[in-house]
Design an enzyme around this catalytic site. Structure first.
Site, PDB file in Angstrom:
ATOM      1  N   TYR A  98     -28.485  23.298  55.233  1.00 57.08           N
ATOM      2  CA  TYR A  98     -27.830  21.726  55.876  1.00 57.08           C
ATOM      3  C   TYR A  98     -27.376  21.329  56.824  1.00 57.08           C
ATOM      4  O   TYR A  98     -25.726  21.949  56.780  1.00 57.08           O
ATOM      5  CB  TYR A  98     -27.762  20.538  54.213  1.00 57.08           C
ATOM      6  CG  TYR A  98     -26.598  21.121  53.911  1.00 57.08           C
ATOM      7  CD1 TYR A  98     -24.546  20.747  54.312  1.00 57.08           C
ATOM      8  CD2 TYR A  98     -26.444  22.265  52.834  1.00 57.08           C
ATOM      9  CE1 TYR A  98     -24.516  21.370  53.406  1.00 57.08           C
ATOM     10  CE2 TYR A  98     -25.349  22.587  52.446  1.00 57.08           C
ATOM     11  CZ  TYR A  98     -24.559  21.793  52.473  1.00 57.08           C
ATOM     12  OH  TYR A  98     -22.712  22.320  52.205  1.00 57.08           O
TER      13      TYR A  98
ATOM     14  N   PHE B 113     -19.555  16.432  58.146  1.00 57.02           N
ATOM     15  CA  PHE B 113     -18.074  16.240  56.691  1.00 57.02           C
ATOM     16  C   PHE B 113     -18.523  18.078  56.368  1.00 57.02           C
ATOM     17  O   PHE B 113     -17.660  18.682  55.708  1.00 57.02           O
ATOM     18  CB  PHE B 113     -18.584  15.878  55.389  1.00 57.02           C
ATOM     19  CG  PHE B 113     -19.995  15.576  55.062  1.00 57.02           C
ATOM     20  CD1 PHE B 113     -20.025  15.474  54.408  1.00 57.02           C
ATOM     21  CD2 PHE B 113     -20.320  13.907  54.979  1.00 57.02           C
ATOM     22  CE1 PHE B 113     -21.374  15.696  53.474  1.00 57.02           C
ATOM     23  CE2 PHE B 113     -21.656  13.908  54.603  1.00 57.02           C
ATOM     24  CZ  PHE B 113     -21.539  14.889  54.447  1.00 57.02           C
ATOM     25  N   ASP B 114     -19.615  18.681  56.530  1.00 53.22           N
ATOM     26  CA  ASP B 114     -20.179  19.895  56.176  1.00 53.22           C
ATOM     27  C   ASP B 114     -21.247  20.235  56.319  1.00 53.22           C
ATOM     28  O   ASP B 114     -22.202  19.090  56.874  1.00 53.22           O
ATOM     29  CB  ASP B 114     -19.854  19.911  54.135  1.00 53.22           C
ATOM     30  CG  ASP B 114     -20.367  21.518  53.984  1.00 53.22           C
ATOM     31  OD1 ASP B 114     -19.322  22.464  54.737  1.00 53.22           O
ATOM     32  OD2 ASP B 114     -20.338  22.052  52.430  1.00 53.22           O
TER      33      ASP B 114
ATOM     34  N   ILE C  59     -25.879  15.813  44.406  1.00 48.06           N
ATOM     35  CA  ILE C  59     -26.037  14.777  44.055  1.00 48.06           C
ATOM     36  C   ILE C  59     -27.698  14.507  43.970  1.00 48.06           C
ATOM     37  O   ILE C  59     -28.503  15.183  43.607  1.00 48.06           O
ATOM     38  CB  ILE C  59     -25.280  14.449  45.601  1.00 48.06           C
ATOM     39  CG1 ILE C  59     -26.340  14.397  46.317  1.00 48.06           C
ATOM     40  CG2 ILE C  59     -23.222  13.986  45.160  1.00 48.06           C
ATOM     41  CD1 ILE C  59     -25.647  13.393  47.901  1.00 48.06           C
TER      42      ILE C  59
ATOM     43  N   TYR D   7     -22.152   9.583  46.776  1.00 49.06           N
ATOM     44  CA  TYR D   7     -20.793   9.258  46.393  1.00 49.06           C
ATOM     45  C   TYR D   7     -20.109   8.527  45.176  1.00 49.06           C
ATOM     46  O   TYR D   7     -19.169   8.481  45.471  1.00 49.06           O
ATOM     47  CB  TYR D   7     -19.718  10.950  46.808  1.00 49.06           C
ATOM     48  CG  TYR D   7     -20.230  12.072  46.479  1.00 49.06           C
ATOM     49  CD1 TYR D   7     -20.036  13.082  46.080  1.00 49.06           C
ATOM     50  CD2 TYR D   7     -20.746  12.493  48.161  1.00 49.06           C
ATOM     51  CE1 TYR D   7     -20.799  14.333  45.970  1.00 49.06           C
ATOM     52  CE2 TYR D   7     -21.440  13.692  48.489  1.00 49.06           C
ATOM     53  CZ  TYR D   7     -21.133  14.814  46.740  1.00 49.06           C
ATOM     54  OH  TYR D   7     -21.047  16.089  47.686  1.00 49.06           O
TER      55      TYR D   7
ATOM     56  N   PHE E 128     -28.185  13.673  55.189  1.00 48.97           N
ATOM     57  CA  PHE E 128     -28.283  15.292  55.204  1.00 48.97           C
ATOM     58  C   PHE E 128     -29.397  16.430  56.405  1.00 48.97           C
ATOM     59  O   PHE E 128     -30.411  14.988  55.761  1.00 48.97           O
ATOM     60  CB  PHE E 128     -28.168  15.542  54.337  1.00 48.97           C
ATOM     61  CG  PHE E 128     -27.486  15.981  53.075  1.00 48.97           C
ATOM     62  CD1 PHE E 128     -26.047  16.738  53.553  1.00 48.97           C
ATOM     63  CD2 PHE E 128     -26.470  14.059  52.464  1.00 48.97           C
ATOM     64  CE1 PHE E 128     -24.831  16.837  52.545  1.00 48.97           C
ATOM     65  CE2 PHE E 128     -25.742  14.720  51.618  1.00 48.97           C
ATOM     66  CZ  PHE E 128     -24.830  15.557  52.142  1.00 48.97           C
TER      67      PHE E 128
END
Length: 160
Positions: A76, A87-88, A107, A133, A150
């Site tokens: 991902y 962010f990741d 999530i 979130y 994502f």
């Protein structure tokens, strides 16, 4: 650990709360309530209609779909919908991410969106903040009420 290691955010480390709904629900009598609730946050209005949108990038096998309790292996890349800031990404670490689907390990947007994917599929999940979130944000890199994107790829279901 170095500062970089100490502050590195990983989606995999941010688990869902044990309960998605508060345990206490106040009783409100509409006849005696002084005023209606304030209008929802702007993202809350939008998410009521489409909390998770899956856009297929590359189709999968079209036959093998995950079900609750399956262990999935995925790659991902997570970005903020507002500005595209990453962010990741499991791909940056060179290691896929594994988790059990449908039990709250990830999530809600992942639990619901990934269940729609077949093995081998690559897709974009567009997730509203309440399926991400929410008001709390996460890890200092996902602000409160942030909608998320994502790019996900379903590599394996139960190791196969």
């Amino acid at each position: 650990p170095t500062n970089k290691q100490a502050t590195h955010f990983r989606f995999a480390e941010l688990r869902c709360p044990a309960s998605r709904t508060p345990s206490f629900q106040p009783r409100i009598n509409p006849a005696t309530s002084p005023s209606p609730s304030p209008p929802p946050h702007r993202n809350e209005q939008k998410r009521r209609t489409m909390p998770v949108v899956k856009e297929t990038i590359t189709p999968g096998d079209g036959k093998t779909y995950p079900k609750q309790g399956d262990k999935l292996t995925m790659h991902y890349v997570g970005t903020l919908a507002s500005n595209g800031a990453k962010f990741d990404a499991s791909r940056d670490r060179g290691r896929p991410f594994s988790f059990t689907i449908g039990i709250g390990q990830v999530i809600r947007g992942w639990d619901e969106g990934v269940m729609q994917m077949s093995k081998g599929e690559k897709a974009m999940l567009r997730i509203s903040s309440d399926y991400g979130y929410g008001a709390r944000g996460a890890g200092g890199v996902i602000p409160p009420h942030a909608d998320l994107n994502f790019e996900v790829e379903l590599l394996a279901i139960n190791g196969a």
